[in-house]
Design an enzyme around this catalytic site. Sequence first.
Site, PDB file in Angstrom:
ATOM      1  N   LEU A 245     -24.752 -22.490 -18.676  1.00  0.00           N
ATOM      2  CA  LEU A 245     -26.218 -23.216 -19.155  1.00  0.00           C
ATOM      3  C   LEU A 245     -25.851 -24.461 -19.859  1.00  0.00           C
ATOM      4  O   LEU A 245     -25.074 -24.469 -20.835  1.00  0.00           O
ATOM      5  CB  LEU A 245     -27.091 -22.367 -19.901  1.00  0.00           C
ATOM      6  CG  LEU A 245     -28.362 -22.818 -20.257  1.00  0.00           C
ATOM      7  CD1 LEU A 245     -29.212 -23.132 -19.268  1.00  0.00           C
ATOM      8  CD2 LEU A 245     -28.994 -21.885 -21.197  1.00  0.00           C
ATOM      9  N   HIS A 248     -28.100 -29.934 -18.309  1.00  0.00           N
ATOM     10  CA  HIS A 248     -28.327 -30.514 -16.803  1.00  0.00           C
ATOM     11  C   HIS A 248     -28.981 -29.341 -15.927  1.00  0.00           C
ATOM     12  O   HIS A 248     -29.658 -29.744 -14.922  1.00  0.00           O
ATOM     13  CB  HIS A 248     -27.164 -31.060 -16.357  1.00  0.00           C
ATOM     14  CG  HIS A 248     -26.602 -32.322 -17.057  1.00  0.00           C
ATOM     15  ND1 HIS A 248     -27.150 -33.413 -17.074  1.00  0.00           N
ATOM     16  CD2 HIS A 248     -25.498 -32.246 -17.949  1.00  0.00           C
ATOM     17  CE1 HIS A 248     -26.509 -34.333 -17.976  1.00  0.00           C
ATOM     18  NE2 HIS A 248     -25.244 -33.452 -18.416  1.00  0.00           N
ATOM     19  N   ASN A 249     -28.761 -28.095 -16.224  1.00  0.00           N
ATOM     20  CA  ASN A 249     -29.295 -26.978 -15.408  1.00  0.00           C
ATOM     21  C   ASN A 249     -30.164 -26.003 -16.025  1.00  0.00           C
ATOM     22  O   ASN A 249     -30.420 -24.997 -15.196  1.00  0.00           O
ATOM     23  CB  ASN A 249     -28.132 -26.222 -14.603  1.00  0.00           C
ATOM     24  CG  ASN A 249     -27.122 -25.482 -15.732  1.00  0.00           C
ATOM     25  OD1 ASN A 249     -27.504 -25.449 -17.060  1.00  0.00           O
ATOM     26  ND2 ASN A 249     -26.018 -25.363 -15.394  1.00  0.00           N
ATOM     27  N   ARG A 272     -26.930 -17.106 -17.381  1.00  0.00           N
ATOM     28  CA  ARG A 272     -27.503 -17.239 -18.436  1.00  0.00           C
ATOM     29  C   ARG A 272     -29.039 -17.351 -18.163  1.00  0.00           C
ATOM     30  O   ARG A 272     -29.508 -17.744 -17.235  1.00  0.00           O
ATOM     31  CB  ARG A 272     -27.058 -18.641 -19.025  1.00  0.00           C
ATOM     32  CG  ARG A 272     -25.863 -18.533 -19.920  1.00  0.00           C
ATOM     33  CD  ARG A 272     -25.846 -17.891 -21.170  1.00  0.00           C
ATOM     34  NE  ARG A 272     -24.935 -17.617 -21.814  1.00  0.00           N
ATOM     35  CZ  ARG A 272     -24.101 -16.591 -22.028  1.00  0.00           C
ATOM     36  NH1 ARG A 272     -24.232 -15.537 -21.149  1.00  0.00           N
ATOM     37  NH2 ARG A 272     -22.929 -16.747 -22.603  1.00  0.00           N
ATOM     38  N   GLU A 301     -34.242 -13.321 -25.564  1.00  0.00           N
ATOM     39  CA  GLU A 301     -33.462 -11.911 -25.823  1.00  0.00           C
ATOM     40  C   GLU A 301     -33.545 -11.727 -27.379  1.00  0.00           C
ATOM     41  O   GLU A 301     -33.491 -12.561 -28.122  1.00  0.00           O
ATOM     42  CB  GLU A 301     -31.864 -12.025 -25.163  1.00  0.00           C
ATOM     43  CG  GLU A 301     -31.852 -12.258 -23.820  1.00  0.00           C
ATOM     44  CD  GLU A 301     -30.467 -12.600 -23.545  1.00  0.00           C
ATOM     45  OE1 GLU A 301     -29.468 -12.244 -24.159  1.00  0.00           O
ATOM     46  OE2 GLU A 301     -30.252 -12.539 -22.105  1.00  0.00           O
ATOM     47  N   HIS A 321     -28.451  -7.668 -20.954  1.00  0.00           N
ATOM     48  CA  HIS A 321     -27.326  -8.704 -21.093  1.00  0.00           C
ATOM     49  C   HIS A 321     -26.150  -7.640 -21.450  1.00  0.00           C
ATOM     50  O   HIS A 321     -25.365  -7.875 -22.304  1.00  0.00           O
ATOM     51  CB  HIS A 321     -27.643  -9.326 -22.362  1.00  0.00           C
ATOM     52  CG  HIS A 321     -26.800 -10.597 -22.400  1.00  0.00           C
ATOM     53  ND1 HIS A 321     -27.007 -11.930 -22.926  1.00  0.00           N
ATOM     54  CD2 HIS A 321     -25.583 -10.750 -21.886  1.00  0.00           C
ATOM     55  CE1 HIS A 321     -26.086 -12.658 -22.871  1.00  0.00           C
ATOM     56  NE2 HIS A 321     -25.228 -12.181 -22.117  1.00  0.00           N
ATOM     57  N   TRP A 324     -21.436  -7.991 -19.010  1.00  0.00           N
ATOM     58  CA  TRP A 324     -20.023  -8.144 -19.366  1.00  0.00           C
ATOM     59  C   TRP A 324     -19.263  -6.922 -20.037  1.00  0.00           C
ATOM     60  O   TRP A 324     -18.031  -6.743 -19.957  1.00  0.00           O
ATOM     61  CB  TRP A 324     -20.323  -9.282 -20.332  1.00  0.00           C
ATOM     62  CG  TRP A 324     -20.819  -8.745 -21.596  1.00  0.00           C
ATOM     63  CD1 TRP A 324     -21.994  -8.686 -21.951  1.00  0.00           C
ATOM     64  CD2 TRP A 324     -20.131  -8.128 -22.863  1.00  0.00           C
ATOM     65  NE1 TRP A 324     -22.466  -8.168 -23.261  1.00  0.00           N
ATOM     66  CE2 TRP A 324     -21.167  -7.799 -23.614  1.00  0.00           C
ATOM     67  CE3 TRP A 324     -18.965  -7.926 -23.032  1.00  0.00           C
ATOM     68  CZ2 TRP A 324     -21.151  -7.440 -24.943  1.00  0.00           C
ATOM     69  CZ3 TRP A 324     -18.598  -7.270 -24.441  1.00  0.00           C
ATOM     70  CH2 TRP A 324     -19.671  -7.226 -25.422  1.00  0.00           C
TER      71      TRP A 324
END
Length: 445
Positions: A245, A248-249, A272, A301, A321, A324
């Site tokens: 993140l 720009h996005n 993200r 979150e 989340h 990972w």
Amino acid sequence: MALVDKHKVKRQRLDRICEGIRPQIMNGPLHPRPLVALLDGRDCTVEMPILKDLATVAFCDAQSTQEIHEKVLNEAVGAMMYHTITLTREDLEKFKALRVIVRIGSGYDNVDIKAAGELGIAVCNIPSAAVEETADSTICHILNLYRRNTWLYQALREGTRVQSVEQIREVASGAARIRGETLGLIGFGRTGQAVAVRAKAFGFSVIFYDPYLQDGIERSLGVQRVYTLQDLLYQSDCVSLHCNLNEHNHHLINDFTIKQMRQGAFLVNAARGGLVDEKALAQALKEGRIRGAALDVHESEPFSFAQGPLKDAPNLICTPHTAWYSEQASLEMREAAATEIRRAITGRIPESLRNCVNKEFFVTSAPWSVIDQQAIHPELNGATYRYPPGIVGVAPGGLPAAMEGIIPGGIPVTHNLPTVAHPSQAPSPNQPTKHGDNREHPNEQ
């Protein structure tokens, strides 16, 4: 008796001579140790064996930046952190001696890396430790959307009777065949590539969009590259996000881009939360423009179904989340983070750092030996510095120590080391930001 008095006088004279050279040390070795703090965790048993010969390791267990103890703000020269807290420029300016931050994970959008660089603080991440876990979790979400296992389980838990063909058709409505479907990956870094390898084994045709990646990688993995986001959205039956993140996005998936997706496509996000406009997603799920979505990360979150725009959205799978996480990945991340701190202590910042993500913003470079060591610490590895002031603990594995005078007050130090001051407002180098550099398309967390 006279001999004892004479000895006391001599000792007092020596104490006066030494006063100001170094502070009184309550236990531990006599040499100075920099303070390294784990900001938003309480277990530093993995990090301590790697750092204990060079630094004092303490933890804050802060759930917000307001809970970071004053002693850490004033004296910590190194910090490790997860994704719980966010460090803005205002927060970073509160640290008086900080020189390096290591994010225990791949994403670093919770740290203002530009401000950190301008303040002379290096920011590092651990980009590779959880690649397999995140890719596996992504595939699990994709399979769940196609085969609807979560909803079938819920139906049985609710007592739904499923026996006849008609009942099976009703309860499994929406299940689809995978072979021949097109999976579109936005971002094709380590995790994106790992997902592609796994998805091909299930029969997906894989395409990807990544404007920062050099040509040729698609040939080595047998996938197809598209050169616009619009092309990827138009061609994909399932879209999966694998990019960091940045400014720009943010809200890359919004009402406009959702309308460019195929009718009834699936959406998966284990990167993200800020990449997806959850209001637009909720509306698309209700209208059926998106057939189903699986989110491991969220705009806010910790996530709760009771709040936010997704609370009434149908055909939605959410996890907290955790894509990972595995015990192995967590251990590897923590070891790598402590090792990166060790490189900073024994080398030069940022040149000696393996995964520094803000070198283009960095304005100072110096060996650790010239850091302003405002804190000369006894060996109190495992000490707790957290609010309310006065609460002190020792982490498992920490050495018992005399804590009086350590919390909350600091130890006055007089030394002849040169001072490294954080500039209040240093100009950014005239160098364009390369958003593809040092980024991992997602995350730990």
